[in-house]
Scaffold this active site. Sequence first.
Site, mmCIF file in Angstrom:
data_model
loop_
_atom_site.group_PDB
_atom_site.id
_atom_site.type_symbol
_atom_site.label_atom_id
_atom_site.label_comp_id
_atom_site.label_asym_id
_atom_site.label_seq_id
_atom_site.Cartn_x
_atom_site.Cartn_y
_atom_site.Cartn_z
ATOM 1 N N GLY A 240 0.832 -1.213 0.000
ATOM 2 C CA GLY A 240 0.000 0.000 0.000
ATOM 3 C C GLY A 240 0.856 1.248 0.000
ATOM 4 O O GLY A 240 0.421 2.325 0.425
ATOM 5 N N ALA A 241 2.082 1.127 -0.509
ATOM 6 C CA ALA A 241 3.075 2.196 -0.363
ATOM 7 C C ALA A 241 2.940 3.308 -1.389
ATOM 8 O O ALA A 241 3.665 4.302 -1.320
ATOM 9 C CB ALA A 241 4.489 1.599 -0.423
ATOM 10 N N SER B 181 -7.409 -1.086 12.015
ATOM 11 C CA SER B 181 -8.195 0.144 12.149
ATOM 12 C C SER B 181 -8.891 0.109 13.498
ATOM 13 O O SER B 181 -9.274 -0.960 13.983
ATOM 14 C CB SER B 181 -9.245 0.244 11.037
ATOM 15 O OG SER B 181 -10.211 1.239 11.357
ATOM 16 N N TYR C 144 -15.837 -3.957 6.501
ATOM 17 C CA TYR C 144 -14.517 -3.379 6.799
ATOM 18 C C TYR C 144 -14.141 -3.641 8.257
ATOM 19 O O TYR C 144 -13.021 -4.058 8.554
ATOM 20 C CB TYR C 144 -14.572 -1.876 6.515
ATOM 21 C CG TYR C 144 -13.279 -1.124 6.716
ATOM 22 C CD1 TYR C 144 -12.293 -1.098 5.735
ATOM 23 C CD2 TYR C 144 -13.053 -0.399 7.894
ATOM 24 C CE1 TYR C 144 -11.112 -0.381 5.918
ATOM 25 C CE2 TYR C 144 -11.881 0.322 8.089
ATOM 26 C CZ TYR C 144 -10.918 0.330 7.095
ATOM 27 O OH TYR C 144 -9.757 1.041 7.289
ATOM 28 N N ALA C 145 -15.096 -3.411 9.167
ATOM 29 C CA ALA C 145 -14.813 -3.624 10.590
ATOM 30 C C ALA C 145 -14.513 -5.097 10.863
ATOM 31 O O ALA C 145 -13.607 -5.418 11.646
ATOM 32 C CB ALA C 145 -15.999 -3.150 11.436
ATOM 33 N N ALA C 146 -15.241 -5.986 10.193
ATOM 34 C CA ALA C 146 -14.996 -7.423 10.383
ATOM 35 C C ALA C 146 -13.606 -7.799 9.875
ATOM 36 O O ALA C 146 -12.875 -8.571 10.517
ATOM 37 C CB ALA C 146 -16.061 -8.235 9.653
ATOM 38 N N ALA C 147 -13.230 -7.258 8.736
ATOM 39 C CA ALA C 147 -11.897 -7.547 8.191
ATOM 40 C C ALA C 147 -10.810 -7.044 9.137
ATOM 41 O O ALA C 147 -9.820 -7.742 9.414
ATOM 42 C CB ALA C 147 -11.739 -6.908 6.811
ATOM 43 N N LYS C 148 -10.981 -5.838 9.662
ATOM 44 C CA LYS C 148 -9.947 -5.258 10.532
ATOM 45 C C LYS C 148 -9.908 -5.963 11.885
ATOM 46 O O LYS C 148 -8.829 -6.130 12.470
ATOM 47 C CB LYS C 148 -10.195 -3.760 10.707
ATOM 48 C CG LYS C 148 -10.029 -2.965 9.413
ATOM 49 C CD LYS C 148 -8.621 -3.097 8.844
ATOM 50 C CE LYS C 148 -8.368 -2.158 7.679
ATOM 51 N NZ LYS C 148 -7.001 -2.279 7.142
#
Length: 245
Positions: A14-15, A138, A151-155
């Site tokens: 992600g750079a 996150s 997104y919250a589940a992934a993080k």
Amino acid sequence: MTGILRGRRALVTGAASGIGRAIASAYLAEGATVTLADRDHRVTAVTDEVGARRGVILDATSEPEVDALVARMVDEDGGLDILVCSHGILTQSPTVDMSTEMWRETIDIDLTSVFLCNRAALRPMLAQGAGRIINVASQLGIKGGVSLAHYAAAKAGVIAMTKSISLETAGRGVLVNAIAPGPIETPMVEGIDDGWKRDKRAELPLGRFGRPEEIAPAAVLLASDPGGNLFFGQVLGPNSGDVMP
Ligand code: NAI
């Protein structure tokens, strides 16, 4: 800058943008040899701008691409000392309307690919008996978020995976930790609607979003010796006070 990472070989995903770019720059400033990776072709220009030796176009969800990049680094650089996973996407939808496709895309990019990168890096790190892995999660993985169940589940998955790997590598020289930022001014957040951003700023104890260069020092600390030596399965929270676990 103190050159605290001099001689260390680092891979930052992600750079091409935001937090990953800031971490890659900070690592370079501290003397590390840094490989920048991103699925966005801009990674090549960013590599030139920050003065890194290698920039690679990488889709972190591709197992062959991830394995090949780590194998290349081991072959050409003689090993891998630091992995930072900072790639990711953020989309929004109320759960009741969320397509299965949207759910799967987020789990694939924000969680499964982090597993792929961690697994690939663990091979040389365990073989050399040393390494640092830093996963950018996150705060939403701790507190959840409206229209952000995927997104919250992934993080949350990244946080749990980080702790689990850290337990597995206990005593083998590889320290695995996570950073769970609050809202940071990057292209990812610029895409969110203005009303949300205004309300969110007002809610933060610090009263403002963070900047990518305010996250990078945490990644330097976790990678450094002796500063990072006692961090193990931890989740650092540079989040403007939004979450106080
Ligand atoms: P950004 O959008 O500026 O950068 C993300 C980078 O990841 C982009 O360059 C993009 O091309 C790359 N990327 C996306 N999918 C990829 C894939 N499959 N393979 C390789 N590269 C891929 O976003 P930002 O803000 O720098 O985000 C970095 C990390 O920080 C992400 O994991 C994000 O979830 C996390 N984060 C961001 C926060 C924020 O407020 N900006 C807050 C908390 C966490």
